[in-house]
Scaffold this motif. Structure first.
Motif, PDB file in Angstrom:
ATOM      1  N   ILE A  27      35.674  89.622 -35.635  1.00  0.00           N
ATOM      2  CA  ILE A  27      35.434  89.186 -34.257  1.00  0.00           C
ATOM      3  C   ILE A  27      34.031  89.583 -33.799  1.00  0.00           C
ATOM      4  N   ILE A  28      33.596  90.765 -34.174  1.00  0.00           N
ATOM      5  CA  ILE A  28      32.241  91.207 -33.814  1.00  0.00           C
ATOM      6  C   ILE A  28      31.197  90.303 -34.463  1.00  0.00           C
ATOM      7  N   VAL A  29      31.399  89.951 -35.712  1.00  0.00           N
ATOM      8  CA  VAL A  29      30.475  89.034 -36.394  1.00  0.00           C
ATOM      9  C   VAL A  29      30.474  87.677 -35.691  1.00  0.00           C
ATOM     10  N   ILE A  30      31.667  87.168 -35.356  1.00  0.00           N
ATOM     11  CA  ILE A  30      31.764  85.883 -34.653  1.00  0.00           C
ATOM     12  C   ILE A  30      31.032  85.947 -33.314  1.00  0.00           C
ATOM     13  N   GLY A  31      31.051  87.108 -32.678  1.00  0.00           N
ATOM     14  CA  GLY A  31      30.376  87.261 -31.395  1.00  0.00           C
ATOM     15  C   GLY A  31      28.883  87.477 -31.493  1.00  0.00           C
ATOM     16  N   MET A  32      28.405  88.019 -32.597  1.00  0.00           N
ATOM     17  CA  MET A  32      26.978  88.344 -32.691  1.00  0.00           C
ATOM     18  C   MET A  32      26.152  87.300 -33.429  1.00  0.00           C
ATOM     19  N   VAL A  33      26.719  86.592 -34.382  1.00  0.00           N
ATOM     20  CA  VAL A  33      25.964  85.568 -35.111  1.00  0.00           C
ATOM     21  C   VAL A  33      25.373  84.530 -34.146  1.00  0.00           C
ATOM     22  N   VAL A  85      24.320  84.955 -31.177  1.00  0.00           N
ATOM     23  CA  VAL A  85      23.194  85.564 -30.475  1.00  0.00           C
ATOM     24  C   VAL A  85      21.942  85.515 -31.345  1.00  0.00           C
ATOM     25  N   PHE A  86      22.105  85.829 -32.626  1.00  0.00           N
ATOM     26  CA  PHE A  86      20.960  85.871 -33.528  1.00  0.00           C
ATOM     27  C   PHE A  86      20.467  84.479 -33.925  1.00  0.00           C
ATOM     28  N   ARG A 115      21.317  81.511 -32.115  1.00  0.00           N
ATOM     29  CA  ARG A 115      21.338  80.589 -30.960  1.00  0.00           C
ATOM     30  C   ARG A 115      22.094  79.307 -31.335  1.00  0.00           C
ATOM     31  N   ARG A 116      23.117  79.462 -32.165  1.00  0.00           N
ATOM     32  CA  ARG A 116      23.982  78.363 -32.576  1.00  0.00           C
ATOM     33  C   ARG A 116      25.428  78.751 -32.304  1.00  0.00           C
ATOM     34  N   PRO A 117      26.347  77.889 -32.009  1.00  0.00           N
ATOM     35  CA  PRO A 117      26.151  76.443 -31.909  1.00  0.00           C
ATOM     36  C   PRO A 117      25.340  76.078 -30.664  1.00  0.00           C
ATOM     37  N   LYS A 118      24.469  75.132 -30.847  1.00  0.00           N
ATOM     38  CA  LYS A 118      23.558  74.699 -29.796  1.00  0.00           C
ATOM     39  C   LYS A 118      24.357  74.327 -28.550  1.00  0.00           C
ATOM     40  N   GLY A 119      23.959  74.889 -27.435  1.00  0.00           N
ATOM     41  CA  GLY A 119      24.608  74.596 -26.178  1.00  0.00           C
ATOM     42  C   GLY A 119      25.858  75.402 -25.904  1.00  0.00           C
ATOM     43  N   ARG A 120      26.374  76.096 -26.906  1.00  0.00           N
ATOM     44  CA  ARG A 120      27.622  76.858 -26.726  1.00  0.00           C
ATOM     45  C   ARG A 120      27.521  78.286 -27.255  1.00  0.00           C
ATOM     46  N   TRP A 121      26.363  78.695 -27.760  1.00  0.00           N
ATOM     47  CA  TRP A 121      26.254  79.999 -28.392  1.00  0.00           C
ATOM     48  C   TRP A 121      26.615  81.137 -27.447  1.00  0.00           C
ATOM     49  N   LEU A 122      26.212  81.016 -26.189  1.00  0.00           N
ATOM     50  CA  LEU A 122      26.467  82.089 -25.234  1.00  0.00           C
ATOM     51  C   LEU A 122      27.961  82.213 -24.921  1.00  0.00           C
ATOM     52  N   THR A 123      28.629  81.096 -24.847  1.00  0.00           N
ATOM     53  CA  THR A 123      30.073  81.107 -24.613  1.00  0.00           C
ATOM     54  C   THR A 123      30.804  81.743 -25.793  1.00  0.00           C
ATOM     55  N   TRP A 124      30.393  81.404 -27.014  1.00  0.00           N
ATOM     56  CA  TRP A 124      30.988  82.017 -28.215  1.00  0.00           C
ATOM     57  C   TRP A 124      30.779  83.531 -28.194  1.00  0.00           C
TER      58      TRP A 124
END
Length: 164
Positions: free
Chosen positions: A73-79, A81-82, A84-93
């Motif tokens: 889950i931490i990897v799913i949350g941090m990738v 950020v590093f 900036r993908r998926p485009k348009g949704r990275w911050l929500t992920w």
């Protein structure tokens, strides 16, 4: 308490404090990133240390699987950020996964407390399960309710980045 247990406890406590601070402060700021790095580092360390604690079952058990799940889950949350993908949704992920990570940490904290209350020695499994289900349920309800409003608390540069 063993040395690995003490290390696990210290990282857990610091992650809980840093995570609470990250939840409380404005997102996207230098403090958010700094405390987020502390939270990330502590979560990685406490989950890795959990993989070396065998006192409860004497073998690989359910809490080891939860530690692996937490690392994923931490990897799913941090990738996002590093990359900036998926485009348009990275911050929500990022927000959803890291919020879920924090809820899991809080659930583990309360499960640990309730399992040590007088009279709960013989009902460890049900006490931990019920506490975890309640805390996770409330936490995920709060995430579901507040996460769509994430843009309101962000600096303008991140609001635009999350939509592109």
């Amino acid at each position: 308490m063993s040395t690995i247990g003490l290390v696990h406890f210290i990282f857990s406590l610091v992650a809980l404090i840093a995570g609470t601070a990250v939840v409380a402060i404005r997102k996207g700021t230098r403090w958010h990133r700094t405390l987020g790095h502390v939270y990330l580092t502590c979560m990685i360390a406490l989950n890795i240390s959990a993989l070396f604690i065998y006192r409860l079952f004497g073998r690989f058990g359910p809490f080891h699987w939860l530690a692996i799940y937490s690392l994923v889950i931490i990897v799913i949350g941090m990738v996002p950020v590093f990359t900036r993908r998926p485009k348009g949704r990275w911050l929500t992920w990022h927000a959803a996964a890291i919020s879920g990570s924090y809820v899991g940490l809080v659930a583990a904290f309360f499960a640990e407390i309730t399992s040590r209350l007088p009279g709960t020695e013989q009902s460890f499994g049900p006490v931990v399960t019920i506490t975890s289900v309640i805390v996770n349920g409330v936490g995920f309800f709060v995430i579901f309710f507040y996460l769509p409003k994430i843009d309101k608390g962000l600096p303008t540069r991140f609001r635009a980045a999350n939509r592109s």
